[in-house]
Scaffold this motif. Sequence first.
Motif, PDB file in Angstrom:
ATOM      1  N   ALA A 127       0.681  -1.193   0.090  1.00 34.36           N
ATOM      2  CA  ALA A 127       0.042   0.081   0.014  1.00 34.36           C
ATOM      3  C   ALA A 127       0.682   1.241   0.098  1.00 34.36           C
ATOM      4  O   ALA A 127       0.611   2.259  -0.983  1.00 34.36           O
ATOM      5  N   VAL A 128       1.677   1.439   0.731  1.00 32.09           N
ATOM      6  CA  VAL A 128       2.525   2.474   1.029  1.00 32.09           C
ATOM      7  C   VAL A 128       3.488   2.867  -0.206  1.00 32.09           C
ATOM      8  O   VAL A 128       3.367   3.879  -0.671  1.00 32.09           O
ATOM      9  N   PRO A 129       4.229   1.844  -0.760  1.00 32.60           N
ATOM     10  CA  PRO A 129       4.907   2.104  -1.864  1.00 32.60           C
ATOM     11  C   PRO A 129       3.984   2.660  -3.089  1.00 32.60           C
ATOM     12  O   PRO A 129       4.260   3.392  -4.160  1.00 32.60           O
ATOM     13  N   THR A 130       2.573   1.884  -3.155  1.00 33.15           N
ATOM     14  CA  THR A 130       1.647   2.361  -4.150  1.00 33.15           C
ATOM     15  C   THR A 130       1.388   3.641  -4.022  1.00 33.15           C
ATOM     16  O   THR A 130       1.322   4.570  -5.065  1.00 33.15           O
ATOM     17  N   LEU A 131       1.074   4.104  -2.769  1.00 32.43           N
ATOM     18  CA  LEU A 131       0.677   5.683  -2.553  1.00 32.43           C
ATOM     19  C   LEU A 131       1.811   6.608  -3.376  1.00 32.43           C
ATOM     20  O   LEU A 131       1.583   7.632  -3.984  1.00 32.43           O
ATOM     21  N   PHE A 132       3.176   6.269  -2.711  1.00 33.57           N
ATOM     22  CA  PHE A 132       4.077   7.178  -3.339  1.00 33.57           C
ATOM     23  C   PHE A 132       4.286   7.071  -4.892  1.00 33.57           C
ATOM     24  O   PHE A 132       4.932   7.997  -5.339  1.00 33.57           O
ATOM     25  N   ARG A 133       4.099   5.983  -5.425  1.00 35.63           N
ATOM     26  CA  ARG A 133       3.836   5.726  -7.013  1.00 35.63           C
ATOM     27  C   ARG A 133       3.136   6.557  -7.684  1.00 35.63           C
ATOM     28  O   ARG A 133       2.836   7.221  -8.691  1.00 35.63           O
ATOM     29  N   ILE A 134       1.747   6.546  -6.980  1.00 34.37           N
ATOM     30  CA  ILE A 134       0.378   6.971  -7.843  1.00 34.37           C
ATOM     31  C   ILE A 134       0.013   8.537  -7.420  1.00 34.37           C
ATOM     32  O   ILE A 134      -0.690   9.225  -8.295  1.00 34.37           O
ATOM     33  N   LEU A 135       0.453   8.907  -6.109  1.00 34.96           N
ATOM     34  CA  LEU A 135       0.102  10.353  -5.876  1.00 34.96           C
ATOM     35  C   LEU A 135       0.974  11.182  -6.297  1.00 34.96           C
ATOM     36  O   LEU A 135       2.141  10.785  -6.323  1.00 34.96           O
ATOM     37  N   PRO A 136       0.458  12.649  -7.032  1.00 32.80           N
ATOM     38  CA  PRO A 136       1.510  13.318  -7.699  1.00 32.80           C
ATOM     39  C   PRO A 136       2.380  14.027  -6.423  1.00 32.80           C
ATOM     40  O   PRO A 136       3.307  14.654  -6.650  1.00 32.80           O
ATOM     41  N   ASP A 137       1.735  14.177  -5.234  1.00 33.25           N
ATOM     42  CA  ASP A 137       2.465  14.941  -4.135  1.00 33.25           C
ATOM     43  C   ASP A 137       3.199  13.933  -3.188  1.00 33.25           C
ATOM     44  O   ASP A 137       2.249  13.260  -2.358  1.00 33.25           O
ATOM     45  N   ARG A 138       4.322  13.856  -2.924  1.00 36.03           N
ATOM     46  CA  ARG A 138       5.168  12.841  -2.086  1.00 36.03           C
ATOM     47  C   ARG A 138       4.856  13.411  -0.367  1.00 36.03           C
ATOM     48  O   ARG A 138       4.842  12.307   0.264  1.00 36.03           O
ATOM     49  N   GLN A 139       4.693  14.528  -0.441  1.00 40.53           N
ATOM     50  CA  GLN A 139       4.226  15.063   0.871  1.00 40.53           C
ATOM     51  C   GLN A 139       2.957  14.481   1.279  1.00 40.53           C
ATOM     52  O   GLN A 139       2.800  14.055   2.421  1.00 40.53           O
ATOM     53  N   LEU A 140       1.877  14.616   0.513  1.00 40.60           N
ATOM     54  CA  LEU A 140       0.612  13.946   0.706  1.00 40.60           C
ATOM     55  C   LEU A 140       0.759  12.469   0.864  1.00 40.60           C
ATOM     56  O   LEU A 140       0.265  11.891   1.907  1.00 40.60           O
ATOM     57  N   ALA A 141       1.485  12.019   0.218  1.00 35.05           N
ATOM     58  CA  ALA A 141       1.564  10.363   0.306  1.00 35.05           C
ATOM     59  C   ALA A 141       2.318  10.079   1.748  1.00 35.05           C
ATOM     60  O   ALA A 141       1.737   9.192   2.214  1.00 35.05           O
ATOM     61  N   GLY A 142       3.293  11.019   1.995  1.00 33.07           N
ATOM     62  CA  GLY A 142       3.825  10.674   3.583  1.00 33.07           C
ATOM     63  C   GLY A 142       2.865  10.644   4.304  1.00 33.07           C
ATOM     64  O   GLY A 142       2.714  10.129   5.445  1.00 33.07           O
ATOM     65  N   ILE A 143       1.987  11.904   4.391  1.00 31.73           N
ATOM     66  CA  ILE A 143       0.849  12.160   5.618  1.00 31.73           C
ATOM     67  C   ILE A 143       0.139  10.898   5.551  1.00 31.73           C
ATOM     68  O   ILE A 143      -0.230  10.584   6.646  1.00 31.73           O
ATOM     69  N   VAL A 144      -0.512  10.454   4.345  1.00 31.98           N
ATOM     70  CA  VAL A 144      -1.278   9.369   4.443  1.00 31.98           C
ATOM     71  C   VAL A 144      -0.585   8.023   5.139  1.00 31.98           C
ATOM     72  O   VAL A 144      -1.255   7.337   5.547  1.00 31.98           O
ATOM     73  N   ALA A 145       0.489   7.974   4.423  1.00 34.79           N
ATOM     74  CA  ALA A 145       1.130   6.596   4.815  1.00 34.79           C
ATOM     75  C   ALA A 145       1.466   6.838   6.629  1.00 34.79           C
ATOM     76  O   ALA A 145       1.258   5.858   7.202  1.00 34.79           O
ATOM     77  N   GLY A 146       1.813   8.021   7.011  1.00 35.35           N
ATOM     78  CA  GLY A 146       1.885   8.019   8.489  1.00 35.35           C
ATOM     79  C   GLY A 146       0.526   7.710   9.058  1.00 35.35           C
ATOM     80  O   GLY A 146       0.844   7.137  10.283  1.00 35.35           O
ATOM     81  N   HIS A 147      -0.403   8.289   8.644  1.00 43.51           N
ATOM     82  CA  HIS A 147      -1.876   7.829   9.473  1.00 43.51           C
ATOM     83  C   HIS A 147      -2.032   6.563   9.428  1.00 43.51           C
ATOM     84  O   HIS A 147      -2.423   5.836  10.169  1.00 43.51           O
ATOM     85  N   LEU A 148      -1.504   5.642   8.258  1.00 45.18           N
ATOM     86  CA  LEU A 148      -1.821   4.350   8.212  1.00 45.18           C
ATOM     87  C   LEU A 148      -0.949   3.496   8.857  1.00 45.18           C
ATOM     88  O   LEU A 148      -1.546   2.550   9.818  1.00 45.18           O
ATOM     89  N   PHE A 149       0.472   4.176   9.196  1.00 40.14           N
ATOM     90  CA  PHE A 149       1.338   3.245  10.016  1.00 40.14           C
ATOM     91  C   PHE A 149       0.959   3.273  11.465  1.00 40.14           C
ATOM     92  O   PHE A 149       0.938   2.716  12.376  1.00 40.14           O
ATOM     93  N   THR A 150       0.331   4.465  11.893  1.00 42.75           N
ATOM     94  CA  THR A 150      -0.260   4.900  13.060  1.00 42.75           C
ATOM     95  C   THR A 150      -1.252   3.879  13.520  1.00 42.75           C
ATOM     96  O   THR A 150      -1.357   3.381  14.724  1.00 42.75           O
ATOM     97  N   SER A 151      -2.164   3.826  12.379  1.00 43.86           N
ATOM     98  CA  SER A 151      -3.499   2.818  12.867  1.00 43.86           C
ATOM     99  C   SER A 151      -2.949   1.422  13.052  1.00 43.86           C
ATOM    100  O   SER A 151      -3.459   0.666  13.759  1.00 43.86           O
ATOM    101  N   LEU A 152      -1.940   1.010  12.183  1.00 44.59           N
ATOM    102  CA  LEU A 152      -1.516  -0.496  12.251  1.00 44.59           C
ATOM    103  C   LEU A 152      -0.734  -0.692  13.533  1.00 44.59           C
ATOM    104  O   LEU A 152      -0.665  -1.675  14.048  1.00 44.59           O
TER     105      LEU A 152
END
Length: 153
Positions: free
Chosen positions: A29-54
């Motif tokens: 999921a996280v590598p996919t976020l960084f691959r498909i989202l045009p904004d790396r900062q946004l991908a990092g924010i989403v990934a951070g929230h997902l990792f916190t949930s996990l």
Amino acid sequence: MIVRYLPRYLATLSITFWVGGMWMLGYVAVPTLFRILPDRQLAGIVAGHLFTSLAYVGMACALYLLVYQLKQFGHAALHRATFRIIGMMLLLVLIGQFVLQPILADLKARAFPLDVMSSFFASQFTTWHAVSGILYLIQSLLGIALVLVSRSE
């Protein structure tokens, strides 16, 4: 009949949910976020929230699994590979969530309004992010060991 085995079923589901979630999130999921989202900062924010949930899922699963092991095996649980692997994984989750994540968040906040990777703090962030990644890899490998050992014990 199912009620009798419910604690064991919940243990199996906890391992599946936690370890499967770790592998799916961290390596798909996280590598996919960084691959498909045009904004790396946004991908990092989403990934951070997902990792916190996990991380919170992992803490809950680990606590259930440790209690289950103690209830099943008493003090002997402390000498079982399953118990020790779960304990190590929990320790890594706690370090990641309550030590490393705050360091990374602080570096991002100090860099604001710039993206941390465009700031003076980029090298520190890269270093701490690498440490976090290595610990996540170790935790992921321990997760595989947990799946394998729990099936044989």
